[in-house]
Design a protein around this motif. Sequence first.
Motif, short mmCIF file in Angstrom:
data_model
loop_
_atom_site.label_atom_id
_atom_site.label_comp_id
_atom_site.label_asym_id
_atom_site.label_seq_id
_atom_site.Cartn_x
_atom_site.Cartn_y
_atom_site.Cartn_z
N PRO A 94 55.82 -37.98 28.82
CA PRO A 94 56.38 -37.07 29.83
C PRO A 94 55.32 -36.25 30.55
N ILE A 95 54.23 -35.92 29.84
CA ILE A 95 53.17 -35.12 30.47
C ILE A 95 52.52 -35.89 31.61
N GLY A 107 49.75 -29.09 33.81
CA GLY A 107 48.57 -29.21 34.66
C GLY A 107 48.08 -30.62 34.89
N CYS A 108 48.69 -31.60 34.26
CA CYS A 108 48.30 -32.99 34.46
C CYS A 108 48.88 -33.51 35.78
N PRO A 109 48.12 -34.27 36.55
CA PRO A 109 48.68 -34.82 37.80
C PRO A 109 49.84 -35.77 37.52
N ALA A 114 52.28 -45.43 36.19
CA ALA A 114 50.91 -45.60 35.69
C ALA A 114 50.63 -44.64 34.55
N GLY A 115 51.22 -43.45 34.59
CA GLY A 115 51.04 -42.48 33.51
C GLY A 115 51.59 -42.98 32.20
N ALA A 116 52.68 -43.74 32.25
CA ALA A 116 53.24 -44.31 31.03
C ALA A 116 52.26 -45.30 30.41
N ALA A 117 51.60 -46.09 31.24
CA ALA A 117 50.62 -47.06 30.74
C ALA A 117 49.41 -46.35 30.15
#
Length: 266
Positions: free
Chosen positions: A175-176, A183-185, A190-193
């Motif tokens: 989720p982050i 603060g994470c973009p 792609a974040g899941a990968a």
Amino acid sequence: MGTMDERPLLMKLAVPMMISMLIQALYNVVDSFFVSRLSEDALTAVGLAFPVQNLMIGIAVGTGVGINSLLSRRLGEKNQKAVNDTAMNGIFLALLSTIAFIFIGFFGAHAFFERQTENPEIVKMGTDYLRICCVVSFGMFFDITYARLLQSTGKTKLSMIGQMTGAITNIILDPIMIFGLLGCPKMGVAGAAVATVIGQILSSFVDLYFNLKYNKEIQFKLRGWRPNGKTIGEIYAVGVPAIVNTTVVSVMIYGINLILITFSAS
């Protein structure tokens, strides 16, 4: 086998191994759960990537079964040289598998999705997701290999701890990185990968540490070692049927979970 009753031994060895296999299948399921909050296209993109991920899991776990089987026999023979040779050839196979999927990720991910759908958004998101998972697949391949080395010497709880560490990390980071929290973009699919490969890399380092510190039955020595075709053949004599079986089982597990996730998202 020589010192412990069969029933408690079976439970001690089998349950952590079953949990470890389930954890590997859950990476994609957890990713699907979170990306379903983005859009239906995002969920479709991750879902379409699963056959390739499933192939990766099947090769890693099946090869690990072959390593486990051969290493256990060599340990029973009390042949230390053969034990070390089996372990090092297993690690070598993990490296070869990683190299193969790096090429697949770079040169095959986009083509794979273009053949699955004409939706450009799904193609883009799916390509990004699959490319990251393939190109940074060394975490998964080495983690499963190191876990199997621990299991071969009866240290199944340690292997389970290592793999659970990665799975929990993935659940926290998903989720982050997907939604851009703390603060994470916002990275979307792609974040899941990225969360997946970070979890797998962390697991591999934890299991490597457990092997070096606690797995005294195996001596990890690069000096004088060479790939051994006979040993690799013996690993795959058991490993290839296991690869096929693991792939089929993983597809069934994921299919059920994808139906539930899709229903929930709807």
